[in-house]
Enzyme design. Structure first.
Site, mmCIF file in Angstrom:
data_model
loop_
_atom_site.group_PDB
_atom_site.id
_atom_site.type_symbol
_atom_site.label_atom_id
_atom_site.label_comp_id
_atom_site.label_asym_id
_atom_site.label_seq_id
_atom_site.Cartn_x
_atom_site.Cartn_y
_atom_site.Cartn_z
ATOM 1 N N GLU A 130 0.838 -1.205 0.000
ATOM 2 C CA GLU A 130 0.000 0.000 0.000
ATOM 3 C C GLU A 130 0.872 1.254 0.000
ATOM 4 O O GLU A 130 0.501 2.280 -0.568
ATOM 5 C CB GLU A 130 -0.940 0.006 1.208
ATOM 6 C CG GLU A 130 -1.992 1.107 1.146
ATOM 7 C CD GLU A 130 -3.096 0.924 2.159
ATOM 8 O OE1 GLU A 130 -4.132 0.317 1.817
ATOM 9 O OE2 GLU A 130 -2.918 1.365 3.309
ATOM 10 N N HIS A 185 8.323 -27.446 2.180
ATOM 11 C CA HIS A 185 7.385 -28.461 1.701
ATOM 12 C C HIS A 185 6.295 -27.840 0.832
ATOM 13 O O HIS A 185 5.336 -28.516 0.471
ATOM 14 C CB HIS A 185 6.750 -29.186 2.890
ATOM 15 C CG HIS A 185 7.738 -29.946 3.709
ATOM 16 N ND1 HIS A 185 7.902 -31.316 3.617
ATOM 17 C CD2 HIS A 185 8.639 -29.523 4.625
ATOM 18 C CE1 HIS A 185 8.849 -31.708 4.462
ATOM 19 N NE2 HIS A 185 9.317 -30.635 5.087
ATOM 20 N N LYS A 237 -12.874 2.024 -3.330
ATOM 21 C CA LYS A 237 -14.037 2.264 -2.474
ATOM 22 C C LYS A 237 -15.135 2.992 -3.245
ATOM 23 O O LYS A 237 -16.325 2.683 -3.116
ATOM 24 C CB LYS A 237 -13.627 3.087 -1.253
ATOM 25 C CG LYS A 237 -12.729 2.339 -0.269
ATOM 26 C CD LYS A 237 -12.346 3.237 0.890
ATOM 27 C CE LYS A 237 -11.445 2.513 1.873
ATOM 28 N NZ LYS A 237 -11.034 3.388 2.997
#
Length: 539
Positions: free
Chosen positions: A337, A366, A470
């Site tokens: 950000e 793994h 937004k």
């Protein structure tokens, strides 16, 4: 799965084979002995004249940081200072008012937590609070989640749960876990503006749960928000237990050392003074103008070198400690950000940023180390090593070998195996995971992000892209209202027909209709193999 050496003895053979790097290690290994911190950049293949060539950018970055800490306006979108550094050393704040605000807030937080723990502040039913439900999103949740996981234990005076999204199923999962605990659960609602929809939605759903159980929500609620915000006014009007400020000069992604992080930390019984002291200690050392003695600048320079100053390689964070498993998630917001910007400070389109991901060791071995070693070379690694294995007595899984010996061996073995395959890495070391060292780690990365922003000439302290998302979401919700108004009983309408009627994009309308059909029993759809032929109506 990549097969690395199966024992510390085998790992030592790899290290012997790498003995030619001993001189480079000594040259590029920095240790802060008094706090037990170290950083090793010797496995980054920068040339010997790299620091010299970067000197003009380094000088600019140091100057910009001095201006920032002195109180310069750093967030031009909101005309605000950026002062998260003052949170761990209030004496550095540029005004007496700010210093007093920081100190008074921290004192109130500690007193509030002590009163909750002692039972002076009780539930409406006269019981002690035993649990916490934290409602927030982004920096208002990621930091507290990381700290809780890093420092938590079975002896904590309060357990904690999180609502950190606006996913209804996610809400229900948490509510089910605390189904019999609501009467003893303290709710912390965190939102600077008070208008963050994800947090507001979680708060409204929590309020409904308390009301359904005959409990007064305000007698269980605490707000952390901007002074005078919608949430602040709501909490005051509803008689919430307490309200703590979110300073307008602290961004969400750097808010962990404000009330955002300190309130839940104190309630969980963690030592917030040590946490702040660790950050202050790292800040002090990373103000040094000597590049080779400044861990944050070394980190930023390695990021610059690895990605040619353009973020061309991803940052892979591999902490070899379960308690630090959420650190990579925390750093995703802090780094991405802050640094993911379209334009530089001169207005040029540059599309800067560094992608961050990670796992924990030796789980990573793994999972995706196979690709790291043999696949596409589009990354650099940061290993985080913790000296202390455990608080309890060691247990030998083999003769004179513990599980911690294996963990150390796998870290060093993975590092060596990657380097042999041309993969670069940084190694950061701390003595143990405690409040002081976690505070120091966070402060290190906060300053490195600020330095890197200066090195690549972007503003690390605003986030216009987040606001754009937004606004787009708000427009879609407005569209949904219009689409609902066009639905009626009968043969139904296609997405294109409704889109024409409301002057909207048919694809947007189609997705809204599908969402409504999945979640509202009154909305019916006649399905088809072709989206354009599907018809939607009200039952």
């Amino acid at each position: 799965m990549l097969r690395l050496p199966e024992s510390p003895t085998a790992v030592s053979l790899i290290l012997v084979a790498s003995s030619s790097l001993w001189q480079r290690f000594q040259q590029y290994f920095l240790r802060y002995g008094d706090i037990g911190f170290s950083i090793d950049i010797s496995r980054m293949k920068f040339p010997d004249d790299f620091f010299e060539k970067m000197q003009p950018k380094i000088a600019k970055a140091f100057a910009a940081m001095r201006e920032l800490e002195a109180g310069a306006i750093a967030n031009p979108d909101e005309q605000r200072m950026v002062g998260h550094y003052w949170l761990r050393n209030a004496a550095l704040a540029p005004t007496n008012e700010l210093r007093a605000d920081i100190e008074e807030t921290n004192a109130r937080i500690k007193k509030f937590a002590a009163d909750v723990h002692s039972g002076k502040i009780k539930t409406a039913g006269g019981e002690k609070f035993q649990h916490i439900l934290l409602i927030g999103i982004g920096g208002s949740a990621l930091g507290p989640q990381f700290i809780s996981d890093a420092l938590g234990s079975a002896d904590d005076p309060m357990s904690i749960y999180f609502l950190d999204n606006t996913d209804p199923d996610g809400f229900d999962r948490v509510f089910d876990k605390i189904d019999n605990l609501f009467s003893r659960t303290l709710v912390i609602v965190i939102s600077k503006s008070g208008g963050t929809k994800e947090t507001r939605n979680g708060m409204l759903e929590a309020e409904a749960k308390y009301k359904a159980r005959g409990l007064e929500f305000g007698k269980h609620a605490v707000a952390v928000t901007g002074v005078g915000s919608e949430l602040d006014k709501h909490a005051e009007k509803s008689g919430w237990l307490a309200r703590f400020p979110m300073h307008d000069w602290v961004g969400g992604r750097t808010s962990i050392m404000s009330a955002v992080g300190l309130v839940p930390m104190a309630l969980q019984g963690f030592n917030i003074d040590n946490f702040l002291a660790g950050a202050a200690a790292m800040d002090e050392r990373t103000r040094a103008n000597d590049v080779r003695q400044n861990a944050a600048m070394l980190l930023a320079l390695m990021w610059f070198f690895a990605g040619n100053g353009r973020g061309e390689k991803d940052m892979v964070i591999l902490p070899y400690k379960d308690r630090l498993a959420l650190f990579s998630k925390y750093l995703q917001q802090l780094v991405m950000e802050s640094l993911g910007k379209e334009k530089d400070l001169d207005g040029n389109v540059v599309h800067q940023g560094i992608a961050v991901y990670g796992n924990k060791g030796s789980t990573d071995q793994h999972a995706y180390v196979q690709q790291l070693r043999d696949g596409v070379l589009n990354f650099f690694v940061t290993f985080i090593e913790v000296g202390k294995d455990r608080d309890r007595a060691p247990f030998e899984v083999e003769n004179n070998v513990t599980s911690g010996d294996y963990l150390h061996g796998f870290l060093r073995g993975t590092r060596a195996a990657l380097y042999e395959s041309g993969r670069e890495s940084i190694t950061i070391g701390i003595p143990e995971v405690n409040a002081f060292n976690v505070g120091a780690l966070i402060a290190l990365y906060e300053r490195a992000v600020g330095f890197y922003g200066s090195l690549v000439n972007i503003n690390a302290y605003h986030q216009p892209g987040v606001e754009a998302g937004k606004k787009a979401a708000t427009r879609l919700l407005e569209l949904q209202k219009k689409v609902r108004e066009k639905l009626a009983p009968g043969p139904g309408k296609t997405a294109e027909e409704i889109a024409r009627a409301i002057d909207a994009d048919p694809e947007d309308v189609f997705h809204v209709l599908c969402h409504l059909a999945s979640n509202d029993s009154r909305v019916e759809v006649s399905t088809s193999d072709e989206p354009a032929e599907e018809r939607f109506s009200l039952a």
